[in-house]
Design an enzyme around this catalytic site. Structure first.
Site, short mmCIF file in Angstrom:
data_model
loop_
_atom_site.label_atom_id
_atom_site.label_comp_id
_atom_site.label_asym_id
_atom_site.label_seq_id
_atom_site.Cartn_x
_atom_site.Cartn_y
_atom_site.Cartn_z
N SER A 58 0.84 -1.19 0.00
CA SER A 58 0.00 0.00 0.00
C SER A 58 0.88 1.25 0.00
O SER A 58 1.99 1.23 0.53
CB SER A 58 -0.89 -0.03 1.25
OG SER A 58 -1.84 1.01 1.20
N ASP A 59 0.37 2.30 -0.60
CA ASP A 59 1.08 3.58 -0.60
C ASP A 59 0.05 4.70 -0.57
O ASP A 59 -0.96 4.65 -1.27
CB ASP A 59 1.97 3.73 -1.83
CG ASP A 59 2.86 4.95 -1.72
OD1 ASP A 59 3.87 4.87 -0.98
OD2 ASP A 59 2.55 5.98 -2.34
N THR A 60 0.32 5.71 0.25
CA THR A 60 -0.61 6.83 0.43
C THR A 60 0.06 8.14 0.06
O THR A 60 1.23 8.35 0.39
CB THR A 60 -1.11 6.89 1.88
OG1 THR A 60 -1.75 5.66 2.20
CG2 THR A 60 -2.10 8.03 2.09
#
Length: 191
Positions: free
Chosen positions: A70-72
């Site tokens: 995941s990456d935000t």
């Protein structure tokens, strides 16, 4: 349930996995060169970074593991705000967000065996107008320094958000509904 690998060192993502019933995920932070996607539009960038992180972590495990990457990112006026480098950077970011609406984008990639699925979680967050004292005070806390856009919605910065439209859990760092849907598609039922 088979073993789940979280390709992240984020304690928030780990807690979110536990919240939906994944009790003992293997934490395997992915050491990946995130600069390779500089210049991509923010939506594509976070999905590609989540894919890169999941693939990097997957390389260390056999097919019995399901890997979640995941990456935000926080996007304002087409500009991506990553994690602040220092207090000045954090103050600049929070000042830019003050009184404005921005987007929080979280890319998700799940790999199980040879199957790979991606998703994008999106939320719009409107901050109320903040005083310089509030900004300085917030940026004196430890909270802003390991978070995209220099704030954690699940922490003290909750006092800044006048309105949230979209996936709250994407703001925290892991779009849970999209994750549960992908896991189900891959044959992993959480319930």
């Amino acid at each position: 349930m088979e073993k789940i690998v979280l390709a992240s060192a984020s304690p928030r993502r780990l807690e979110l996995l536990r919240q939906i019933g994944i009790k003992d995920p293997v934490v395997c932070p992915a050491d990946a060169d995130e600069s390779v996607f500089d210049g991509l539009e923010p939506e594509k960038m976070v999905v590609e970074l989540s894919r890169l992180k999941a693939r990097t972590a997957k390389a260390g495990f056999d097919g019995e593991y399901t890997v979640i990457g995941s990456d935000t990112a926080v996007a304002l006026d087409g500009r991506v705000m990553g994690k602040p480098r220092d207090k000045r950077d954090a103050v600049d970011m929070i000042s830019a967000l003050s009184g404005r609406t921005h987007r929080v984008l979280t890319g998700l990639c799940v790999i199980r065996g040879d199957e790979e699925r991606t998703a994008l979680g999106v939320a719009e967050v409107s901050f109320r107008k903040l005083s310089p004292e509030e900004i300085e005070g917030y940026c004196s806390l430890s909270e802003p320094y390991d978070k995209a856009g220099a704030y954690g919605i699940q922490g003290a910065a909750a006092a800044f958000a006048e309105n949230i439209n979209g996936d709250y859990y994407s703001i925290v760092g892991l779009p849970l509904c999209a994750l549960a849907k992908i896991l189900k598609e891959l044959g992993i039922n959480l319930f």
